[in-house]
Design a protein around this motif. Structure first.
Motif, PDB file in Angstrom:
ATOM      1  N   GLY A 127     -19.611  34.915  -4.295  1.00 27.31           N
ATOM      2  CA  GLY A 127     -19.184  34.155  -3.134  1.00 27.31           C
ATOM      3  C   GLY A 127     -20.136  33.025  -2.811  1.00 27.31           C
TER       4      GLY A 127
ATOM      5  N   PHE B 225     -16.036  45.032  -4.707  1.00 28.64           N
ATOM      6  CA  PHE B 225     -17.184  44.831  -3.845  1.00 28.64           C
ATOM      7  C   PHE B 225     -18.077  46.068  -3.822  1.00 28.64           C
ATOM      8  CE2 PHE B 225     -13.648  42.457  -1.702  1.00 28.64           C
ATOM      9  CZ  PHE B 225     -14.087  41.180  -2.010  1.00 28.64           C
TER      10      PHE B 225
ATOM     11  N   ILE C 274     -24.016  37.946  -0.719  1.00 23.54           N
ATOM     12  CA  ILE C 274     -22.700  37.320  -0.838  1.00 23.54           C
ATOM     13  C   ILE C 274     -22.594  36.549  -2.147  1.00 23.54           C
ATOM     14  CG2 ILE C 274     -21.210  35.521   0.144  1.00 23.54           C
ATOM     15  CD1 ILE C 274     -22.306  36.457   2.926  1.00 23.54           C
TER      16      ILE C 274
ATOM     17  N   LEU D  38     -11.794  44.403   1.809  1.00 25.04           N
ATOM     18  CA  LEU D  38     -12.765  43.561   2.514  1.00 25.04           C
ATOM     19  C   LEU D  38     -12.489  43.536   4.013  1.00 25.04           C
ATOM     20  CD1 LEU D  38     -15.157  41.590   2.381  1.00 25.04           C
ATOM     21  CD2 LEU D  38     -13.501  39.744   2.026  1.00 25.04           C
TER      22      LEU D  38
ATOM     23  N   HIS E 125     -21.984  38.576  -5.205  1.00 27.57           N
ATOM     24  CA  HIS E 125     -20.578  38.978  -5.350  1.00 27.57           C
ATOM     25  C   HIS E 125     -19.713  37.823  -5.870  1.00 27.57           C
ATOM     26  CE1 HIS E 125     -21.617  42.488  -2.824  1.00 27.57           C
ATOM     27  NE2 HIS E 125     -20.542  43.037  -3.335  1.00 27.57           N
TER      28      HIS E 125
ATOM     29  N   CYS F  11      -9.276  33.865  -2.525  1.00 30.92           N
ATOM     30  CA  CYS F  11     -10.563  34.186  -1.915  1.00 30.92           C
ATOM     31  C   CYS F  11     -10.356  34.510  -0.446  1.00 30.92           C
ATOM     32  CB  CYS F  11     -11.567  33.045  -2.084  1.00 30.92           C
ATOM     33  SG  CYS F  11     -11.220  31.602  -1.068  1.00 30.92           S
TER      34      CYS F  11
ATOM     35  N   LEU G  12     -15.533  34.816  -0.292  1.00 24.28           N
ATOM     36  CA  LEU G  12     -15.688  35.881  -1.290  1.00 24.28           C
ATOM     37  C   LEU G  12     -14.429  35.966  -2.141  1.00 24.28           C
ATOM     38  CD1 LEU G  12     -17.304  38.405   1.130  1.00 24.28           C
ATOM     39  CD2 LEU G  12     -18.306  37.828  -1.087  1.00 24.28           C
TER      40      LEU G  12
ATOM     41  N   LEU H 140     -22.491  44.908   1.003  1.00 26.98           N
ATOM     42  CA  LEU H 140     -21.764  43.818   1.640  1.00 26.98           C
ATOM     43  C   LEU H 140     -21.590  44.078   3.137  1.00 26.98           C
ATOM     44  CD1 LEU H 140     -20.512  41.113   1.065  1.00 26.98           C
ATOM     45  CD2 LEU H 140     -18.349  42.249   0.520  1.00 26.98           C
TER      46      LEU H 140
END
Length: 226
Positions: A207, A117, A202, A93, A205, A167, A220, A122
């Motif tokens: 999140g 992801f 988001i 990420l 995912h 996260c 996330l 994203l």
């Protein structure tokens, strides 16, 4: 414009209406792209003919307006369709946030930022937030309530540990007006649509997004323990 009739207020009718609207917007977007092409060809022809500068400027503004309208319609179409993720395990990420920062530096805290992801979707979503954050910070109204210029946009990434798992938290500080309503849910203009689409990706995912003061925030889930 008259409000929807009562018979259209049930969920199924609204769903059908939304689907039809998305298709109509898709068709309008294609028509605008065609008009933009004609405007571009007209500008080139005027340039060859030595047309006055004001005429070239006018055609350029028409093409730019069509381009913005087509982009907003494309965003609306994507917003109205389900998000289909192609997740890949052990996707970093931190690299996604850096690529999506639109040239702004990212302050990244220590830790592992790998997870499952869809890097493409994203990156587009976070880039949309970064671009809109930069535009809000630098554009009109980019002053605080005291009338002073706000500090430059600051993007940070940190890892948080919780009972449900780790996260990542991405923050865009200086990205919104302190008294602004939820930017991710306003649906106001092109900016509202782009932020709503980013929030949708988001959330797909697993999140969440939020807004506090002049800061936009995205959380996330991460899939790898440090």
């Amino acid at each position: 414009m008259k409000p929807l009739a009562s018979e259209l207020q049930d969920e199924e009718s609204l769903r059908k209406l939304g689907s039809a609207s998305v298709q109509i917007v898709h068709d309008l977007k294609n028509q605008l792209n065609g008009l933009k092409l004609y405007a571009t060809l007209l500008r080139k022809r005027l340039e060859k003919q030595g047309a006055p500068a004001e005429d070239l400027e006018t055609v350029g503004k028409i093409a730019a307006g069509l381009d913005r309208a087509a982009a907003d319609m494309n965003t609306l179409v994507r917003l109205g369709r389900p998000v289909e993720l192609r997740r890949r395990p052990r996707t970093d990420l931190a690299q996604i946030v850096a690529a999506a920062s639109s040239g702004a530096g990212v302050e990244t805290g220590p830790g592992n930022y790998e997870g499952e992801f869809d890097a493409g979707l994203l990156t587009d979503a976070l880039r949309g937030v970064s671009e809109e954050a930069a535009a809000a910070q630098n554009g009109a109204g980019a002053q605080d309530v005291a009338g002073e210029q706000r500090p430059p946009l600051k993007i940070t990434l940190r890892r948080e540990e919780a009972e449900g798992g780790a996260c990542a938290v991405v923050e865009w500080r200086g990205a919104a007006r302190e008294r602004e309503a939820d930017p991710f849910g306003s649906f106001t203009g092109g900016r509202g649509l782009r932020l709503a689409l980013a929030a949708k990706v988001i959330r797909a995912h697993g999140g969440e997004v939020s807004h506090a003061g002049d800061t936009l925030r995205a959380r996330l889930p991460l899939g790898v323990s440090s």
